[in-house]
Design a protein around this motif. Structure first.
Motif, PDB file in Angstrom:
ATOM      1  N   ALA B  81       0.825  -1.204   0.000  1.00 45.88           N
ATOM      2  CA  ALA B  81       0.000   0.000   0.000  1.00 45.88           C
ATOM      3  C   ALA B  81       0.862   1.257   0.000  1.00 45.88           C
ATOM      4  O   ALA B  81       0.426   2.319  -0.436  1.00 45.88           O
ATOM      5  N   THR B  82       2.098   1.135   0.470  1.00 45.18           N
ATOM      6  CA  THR B  82       2.988   2.304   0.500  1.00 45.18           C
ATOM      7  C   THR B  82       4.186   2.149  -0.434  1.00 45.18           C
ATOM      8  O   THR B  82       5.116   2.946  -0.387  1.00 45.18           O
ATOM      9  N   TRP B  84       4.271   1.785  -4.392  1.00 46.62           N
ATOM     10  CA  TRP B  84       3.458   1.657  -5.599  1.00 46.62           C
ATOM     11  C   TRP B  84       4.247   1.116  -6.786  1.00 46.62           C
ATOM     12  O   TRP B  84       3.681   0.724  -7.790  1.00 46.62           O
ATOM     13  N   ARG B 136      -9.786   7.728  -3.140  1.00 45.06           N
ATOM     14  CA  ARG B 136      -9.445   7.106  -1.861  1.00 45.06           C
ATOM     15  C   ARG B 136     -10.557   7.300  -0.821  1.00 45.06           C
ATOM     16  O   ARG B 136     -10.794   6.439   0.027  1.00 45.06           O
ATOM     17  N   LYS B 166      -8.082   0.728   3.397  1.00 44.44           N
ATOM     18  CA  LYS B 166      -8.243   1.511   2.172  1.00 44.44           C
ATOM     19  C   LYS B 166      -7.329   0.883   1.133  1.00 44.44           C
ATOM     20  O   LYS B 166      -6.226   0.442   1.443  1.00 44.44           O
ATOM     21  N   SER B 168      -4.866   0.997  -2.149  1.00 47.87           N
ATOM     22  CA  SER B 168      -3.844   1.942  -2.556  1.00 47.87           C
ATOM     23  C   SER B 168      -3.029   1.355  -3.696  1.00 47.87           C
ATOM     24  O   SER B 168      -2.730   0.162  -3.683  1.00 47.87           O
ATOM     25  N   THR B 175      -2.898  11.174  -9.143  1.00 47.26           N
ATOM     26  CA  THR B 175      -3.609  11.353  -7.881  1.00 47.26           C
ATOM     27  C   THR B 175      -3.936  12.840  -7.692  1.00 47.26           C
ATOM     28  O   THR B 175      -3.040  13.674  -7.806  1.00 47.26           O
TER      29      THR B 175
END
Lengths: 209, 299
Positions: B81-82, B84, B136, B166, B168, B175
């Motif tokens: 998720a962190t 990409w 998001r 969530k 991601s 974004t």
């Protein structure tokens, strides 16, 4: 005679019914947010998923506790759900005239559960187990096969959800089922109602006395 | 605490009624529009990664973190998720001679995107460039996209046990608030690559260039060289020049969307509404008829 009261549901059954009702209605509503895109706003903070999971724990634990407290109920319950006979066909044939036109006609005398209630009980058992298995997999597993669990979970949701609406309707709204609410809240129905709606069962309990 | 049948009725009918009506009115047309906006295309843009030029320096990872305000992480082994994008090492076997090469993992931005199909509420959608973007805020964290993606790209952050999540993933630098593409810039990874392994631009021009490059690689002895992404899932917007078969790079040779992915939105949701509607109408009719008949009898 007409004022005579018989006990339809014992207290543990009623408690289980209402605990399970609360959990299933919560599960139904928090699942519905995914079916109605417009409701998904409620789900954005994942609060519905937390409620869904807490509801699931109650949904699983409540019947287990009941079965531990009264193991003989397991066999009884299964037998009721899986025993079908000619009276059930008779009920199905007579049901439309009965439920729409208030015509008793050829309605065969029913046991403690009539055929419709038995259908609901059957669905509760079978889809309850399917809900739990697919739901636990969705909760704890990831991967492409989980998508199939979602599909099965949602088919169950459509079937059991529609039947839930029918069940609530018959219990609280249908003009002829005017003692169903009393049966599941304080446990009692009149002998007259018992004879009319559950003739076979009333005969059994009368003999047993 | 005696609640009569009548009281229960009085309480529950307005409650359920308002819930269902409210839900209907909240049906946000924008959500539906967003989900179907995939067909409107301007000049189709894409990213092309040449695995034969990549040295695995991971400058793209760092640039991606800076541009997308993701927390620092040293040499992530997988997407998260962190993270990409991330560089994965791959071992080629050139007739017995091992060679270490790299693959840049990131969202493939499929034209026919499983995640967009699986998303229940239009959180994932194709933006005007054809890239798969998401909102998001509206994400409910259901995770259907993470199970649907044939490339295992979208990831959930948060607590998976409690289900507070969530989704991601890479948005090709579109974004909102961090949008480089609308400002006429390249995605940050492309901009930063020191070895020319990343290109960004008109998709058909990139395909022409990529096919030429594949020929060069083949002539160079890489007989298995190929362009990945030209036709997969109606065309990917992240394309790869590979020096060997997709399998060796861990990519699906025949990327497909499972029926389970489309079943939910295309079959189950409409069927659910039809059955739900039928039962509500049927019960209403039954109530009117049965009450009229029982009143008649009472007289």
């Amino acid at each position: 005679m007409s004022n005579q009261i018989v006990e339809k549901y014992k207290k543990p059954v009623r408690v289980l019914h209402w605990v399970h009702t609360v959990s299933f209605v919560l599960l139904f509503l928090t699942g519905l947010v995914l079916f109605v895109p417009g409701l998904s706003g409620i789900a954005q903070g994942s609060i519905t998923r937390i409620i869904h999971r807490l509801g699931a724990i109650v949904f699983i634990v409540a019947p287990l506790v009941y079965m531990i407290m009264d193991p003989s109920a397991i066999g009884r319950g299964l037998k009721q759900a899986f025993t079908w006979g000619s009276e059930d066909m008779g009920w199905l044939k007579a049901a439309p005239a009965y439920y729409f036109l208030n015509k008793e006609g050829n309605m065969p005398p029913q046991g403690s559960m009539n055929t419709g209630q038995k259908m609901w009980w059957f669905i509760t058992l079978v889809f309850g187990v399917i809900f739990v298995i697919t739901g636990l997999i969705m909760w704890f597993a990831t991967g492409a096969f989980v998508q199939w669990m979602v599909v099965i979970h949602d088919i169950s949701f459509i079937v059991a959800g529609c039947m839930l609406l029918l069940h609530i309707y018959l219990g609280v709204m249908h003009p002829l089922m005017n003692e169903a609410w009393g049966a599941i809240t304080n446990g009692n129905i009149t002998a007259e109602y018992a004879k009319k709606h559950h003739g076979k069962w009333y005969e059994e309990i009368s003999k047993a006395k | 605490m005696e609640l009569s049948r009548k009281d229960f009725l009085k309480l529950s009918i307005p409650a359920t009624g308002s819930l269902i009506l409210g839900g209907g009115m909240l049906m946000n047309p924008k959500l539906v529009q967003a989900a179907s906006a995939s067909s409107s295309k301007m000049d189709e843009l894409a990213l092309l990664y040449d695995s034969s030029k990549c040295t695995g320096c991971r400058a793209c990872e760092a640039a991606c973190r800076r541009a997308n305000e993701l927390p620092p992480e040293h040499k992530p082994s997988d997407l998260s998720a962190t993270s990409w994008t991330c560089i994965k090492s791959v071992e080629l076997d050139n007739d017995g001679e091992k060679e270490q090469v790299f693959l840049k993992r990131q969202c493939m931005h499929c034209t026919d995107a499983a995640c967009v199909r699986a998303c229940p509420n239009g959180t994932l959608y194709h933006n005007e460039y054809g890239f798969v973007a998401y909102n998001r805020e509206t994400c409910t964290g259901c995770g259907y996209c993470t199970d649907a993606c044939p490339f295992n790209v979208p990831r959930l952050d948060g607590n998976s046990f409690m289900g507070v999540n969530k989704m991601s993933k890479c948005t090709m630098c579109t974004t909102p608030g961090l949008d480089r593409i609308s400002d006429g810039l390249e995605p940050s990874c492309v901009n930063t690559c020191p070895y020319g392994a990343l290109q960004y631009g008109d998709r058909s021009e990139l395909i022409t260039a990529a096919n030429q490059r594949v020929q060069v690689l083949k002539a160079d002895g890489k007989s298995g060289a190929n362009l990945y992404g030209e036709n997969e899932l109606n065309g990917l917007h992240t394309m790869y020049i590979l020096q060997d078969t997709p399998e060796i790079y861990g990519l699906p040779d025949n990327a497909k969307i499972s029926f389970a992915t489309t079943a939910w939105k295309n079959v189950l949701q409409p069927v659910g509404w039809v059955f739900g509607g039928i039962i509500v109408v049927a019960l209403g009719i039954n109530y009117i008829v049965a009450r009229a008949n029982s009143n008649k009898e009472a007289k």
